[in-house]
Scaffold this active site. Structure first.
Site, mmCIF file in Angstrom:
data_model
loop_
_atom_site.group_PDB
_atom_site.id
_atom_site.type_symbol
_atom_site.label_atom_id
_atom_site.label_comp_id
_atom_site.label_asym_id
_atom_site.label_seq_id
_atom_site.Cartn_x
_atom_site.Cartn_y
_atom_site.Cartn_z
ATOM 1 N N CYS A 1 6.477 -7.099 6.852
ATOM 2 C CA CYS A 1 7.623 -6.581 7.595
ATOM 3 C C CYS A 1 8.094 -7.657 8.552
ATOM 4 O O CYS A 1 7.280 -8.389 9.116
ATOM 5 C CB CYS A 1 7.238 -5.322 8.376
ATOM 6 S SG CYS A 1 8.639 -4.522 9.221
ATOM 7 N N CYS B 1 2.041 -2.607 15.647
ATOM 8 C CA CYS B 1 1.950 -2.242 14.232
ATOM 9 C C CYS B 1 1.308 -3.374 13.442
ATOM 10 O O CYS B 1 1.727 -4.532 13.525
ATOM 11 C CB CYS B 1 3.341 -1.946 13.684
ATOM 12 S SG CYS B 1 3.374 -1.641 11.907
ATOM 13 N N CYS C 1 -0.299 5.567 10.191
ATOM 14 C CA CYS C 1 0.910 4.879 10.652
ATOM 15 C C CYS C 1 0.555 3.574 11.341
ATOM 16 O O CYS C 1 -0.246 3.558 12.270
ATOM 17 C CB CYS C 1 1.658 5.731 11.670
ATOM 18 S SG CYS C 1 2.137 7.335 11.079
ATOM 19 N N CYS D 1 3.632 8.323 1.029
ATOM 20 C CA CYS D 1 4.230 7.366 1.958
ATOM 21 C C CYS D 1 4.275 6.023 1.227
ATOM 22 O O CYS D 1 3.232 5.518 0.807
ATOM 23 C CB CYS D 1 3.351 7.292 3.204
ATOM 24 S SG CYS D 1 3.859 6.039 4.399
ATOM 25 N N GLU E 1 0.841 -1.202 0.000
ATOM 26 C CA GLU E 1 0.000 0.000 0.000
ATOM 27 C C GLU E 1 0.875 1.251 0.000
ATOM 28 O O GLU E 1 1.981 1.241 0.531
ATOM 29 C CB GLU E 1 -0.890 -0.007 1.252
ATOM 30 C CG GLU E 1 -1.743 -1.255 1.321
ATOM 31 C CD GLU E 1 -2.615 -1.368 2.567
ATOM 32 O OE1 GLU E 1 -3.426 -2.288 2.610
ATOM 33 O OE2 GLU E 1 -2.486 -0.538 3.488
ATOM 34 N N SER F 1 12.404 5.168 14.711
ATOM 35 C CA SER F 1 11.229 4.808 15.493
ATOM 36 C C SER F 1 11.689 4.341 16.868
ATOM 37 O O SER F 1 12.097 3.205 17.037
ATOM 38 C CB SER F 1 10.459 3.685 14.774
ATOM 39 O OG SER F 1 9.985 4.172 13.535
ATOM 40 N N CYS G 1 6.983 -5.492 15.467
ATOM 41 C CA CYS G 1 6.574 -4.563 16.526
ATOM 42 C C CYS G 1 5.102 -4.843 16.863
ATOM 43 O O CYS G 1 4.250 -4.835 15.977
ATOM 44 C CB CYS G 1 6.758 -3.111 16.081
ATOM 45 S SG CYS G 1 8.450 -2.741 15.566
HETATM 46 N N1 SAH Z 1 9.810 0.064 9.680
HETATM 47 C C1 SAH Z 1 10.055 1.490 9.617
HETATM 48 C C2 SAH Z 1 9.132 2.189 8.648
HETATM 49 C C3 SAH Z 1 7.681 2.226 9.085
HETATM 50 S S1 SAH Z 1 7.327 3.859 9.517
HETATM 51 C C4 SAH Z 1 9.964 2.067 10.989
HETATM 52 O O1 SAH Z 1 9.488 1.397 11.898
HETATM 53 O O2 SAH Z 1 10.415 3.185 11.206
HETATM 54 C C5 SAH Z 1 5.850 3.698 10.341
HETATM 55 C C6 SAH Z 1 5.883 4.445 11.655
HETATM 56 O O3 SAH Z 1 4.629 4.265 12.279
HETATM 57 C C7 SAH Z 1 6.925 3.860 12.594
HETATM 58 O O4 SAH Z 1 7.446 4.863 13.404
HETATM 59 C C8 SAH Z 1 6.069 2.927 13.403
HETATM 60 O O5 SAH Z 1 6.675 2.576 14.619
HETATM 61 C C9 SAH Z 1 4.823 3.732 13.579
HETATM 62 N N2 SAH Z 1 3.666 2.922 13.950
HETATM 63 C C10 SAH Z 1 3.501 1.598 13.776
HETATM 64 N N3 SAH Z 1 2.309 1.203 14.249
HETATM 65 C C11 SAH Z 1 1.714 2.305 14.721
HETATM 66 C C12 SAH Z 1 0.441 2.540 15.313
HETATM 67 N N4 SAH Z 1 -0.420 1.547 15.523
HETATM 68 N N5 SAH Z 1 0.151 3.802 15.659
HETATM 69 C C13 SAH Z 1 1.017 4.818 15.436
HETATM 70 N N6 SAH Z 1 2.219 4.659 14.880
HETATM 71 C C14 SAH Z 1 2.560 3.414 14.526
#
Ligand code: SAH
Length: 369
Positions: free
Chosen positions: A127, A134, A354, A120, A107, A235, A131
């Site tokens: 992935c 996420c 995000c 984005c 996406e 992150s 985490c």
């Molecule tokens: N893998 C990379 C790129 C993804 S960026 C990274 O983690 O940086 C996506 C961002 O959204 C990251 O900072 C991630 O931690 C954050 N994110 C993931 N799940 C989320 C959620 N449920 N609510 C808010 N932010 C979230």
């Protein structure tokens, strides 16, 4: 241990077909020569693709029909097919679900603001970083995207911005599905295509490209050595290893202090302010003492903090912080002189915000143009 969940190397799959956007200028000329055509045809094709954002060979009217067909057949294989698009935020946010050549789905999200337009993009299907808050992390890693599969998301966004909204795409953030630095060479290739001047690439400003990472320390150092001015986003989500081990499992390999040291090296080499991303999760990482700990870690650094109110994901019990706790978190960080903002939660209703990108193999409804 947590780190057993991490997947750095995706399962072996076939490779997507080679595409113009996989190649630098010299490689394009060689590829065109291999098709039996003069190498200047590579530059012409690049002007169409990167300069004018043309996709279909019949739009390339300065090329003889047989040349067009040969070039398109050899260098413009269809790599991404828009399966669905969803609008939200009064039309200012638009998520597209792309079906790739092997049926994998990713996406991208186009976000329009009064002063800029940002896309984005995804760098992996799924992935491997696991985490727990996420949605992308829950399904695991399917495969790495190729350079051209990433660039195609950007080109499609630039085209859509121009044709649908009469706007110029100015910013690209690698914050969609996947861990960009776990797919390093494809991502760097894509960054170069995005920032190289047309017709070599799209000619976006390096400073308007952001690469976001969970904190793969060796890859951050490698990125610092690329002689690029892209923004690094880390992150973090917790200032202490005990909590970060659970929120960002790769922390069991590279600790908070190591990740931040790599971020400061990046800032030192590039002169760029590093972004720290911190999803505020109610009663998990939003306490005042964590704000103080974070402020102490970041004080005096070339840094900006993006607080992200947690976006809901299915199967997760966690929610966003109480607005009062959020405000207090901001206040405390700023009291350390740390520049801090709260990110707007674009695209929540269409699972485009995000951490909400998690395309499942759904029945498709085809998109009209
Ligand atoms: N893998 C990379 C790129 C993804 S960026 C990274 O983690 O940086 C996506 C961002 O959204 C990251 O900072 C991630 O931690 C954050 N994110 C993931 N799940 C989320 C959620 N449920 N609510 C808010 N932010 C979230």
């Amino acid at each position: 241990m947590m780190s057993e969940l991490l997947v750095f190397d995706p399962p072996r799959r076939g490779k997507p077909p080679r595409h113009l956007a996989d190649l630098d200028v010299a490689e394009r000329r060689a590829a065109v020569a291999a098709l039996g055509l003069p190498s200047y045809r590579a530059d012409q094709l690049s002007r169409h693709y990167f300069g004018a954002l043309r996709r279909r060979p019949e739009q390339m009217t300065d090329l003889p029909a047989d040349v067009r067909d040969a070039l398109a057949g050899g260098l413009l294989p269809p790599l991404v097919e828009a399966e669905r698009a969803l609008d939200c935020d009064g039309g200012a946010t638009r998520k597209t679900v792309w079906k790739l050549y092997d049926g994998a789905r990713v996406e991208s999200v186009l976000m329009r603001y009064p002063d800029r337009t940002t896309v984005c993009v995804s760098s992996q299907a799924g992935c491997g970083m696991a985490c727990p808050f996420c949605a992308t992390g829950q399904a695991g890693l399917t495969r790495n995207l190729s350079t051209a599969e990433i660039v195609e998301q950007v080109v499609a966004a630039a085209r859509e911005a121009a044709e649908r909204y009469d706007q110029r795409l100015g910013n690209v953030v690698f914050m969609g599905m996947g861990e960009p630095l776990a797919n390093y060479s494809a991502v760097i290739g894509a960054v170069r295509r995005i920032v190289d001047a047309a017709p070599a690439g799209l000619g976006l400003a390096q400073r308007h490209v952001t690469v976001s990472t969970v904190g793969l320390v060796p890859a951050i150092d490698r990125l610092a050595a690329e002689n690029l001015q892209v923004t690094l986003a880390v992150s973090l989500h917790a200032p202490d290893d005990e909590l970060r081990d659970t929120l960002v499992p790769v922390n069991t390999r590279w600790k908070v202090a190591e990740v931040l040291d790599a971020a400061w090296r990046y800032a030192g080499v590039t002169g760029r302010r590093v972004s720290i991303e911190y999803a505020l999760i109610r009663a998990v990482n939003d306490q005042a003492d964590r704000a103080h700990a974070l402020g102490a870690l970041l004080r005096g650094r070339l840094v900006h903090v993006n607080l992200i109110p947690l976006n809901p994901t299915t199967g997760s019990p966690w929610t966003a912080s109480d607005p009062r706790d959020e405000r207090e978190f901001v206040r405390i960080l700023r009291s350390y002189g740390v520049s801090t903002t709260v990110r707007d939660t674009r695209g929540r209703e269409i699972d485009a915000a995000c951490g909400q990108l998690a395309t499942r193999d759904e029945i498709s409804t085809n998109l009209g143009e």
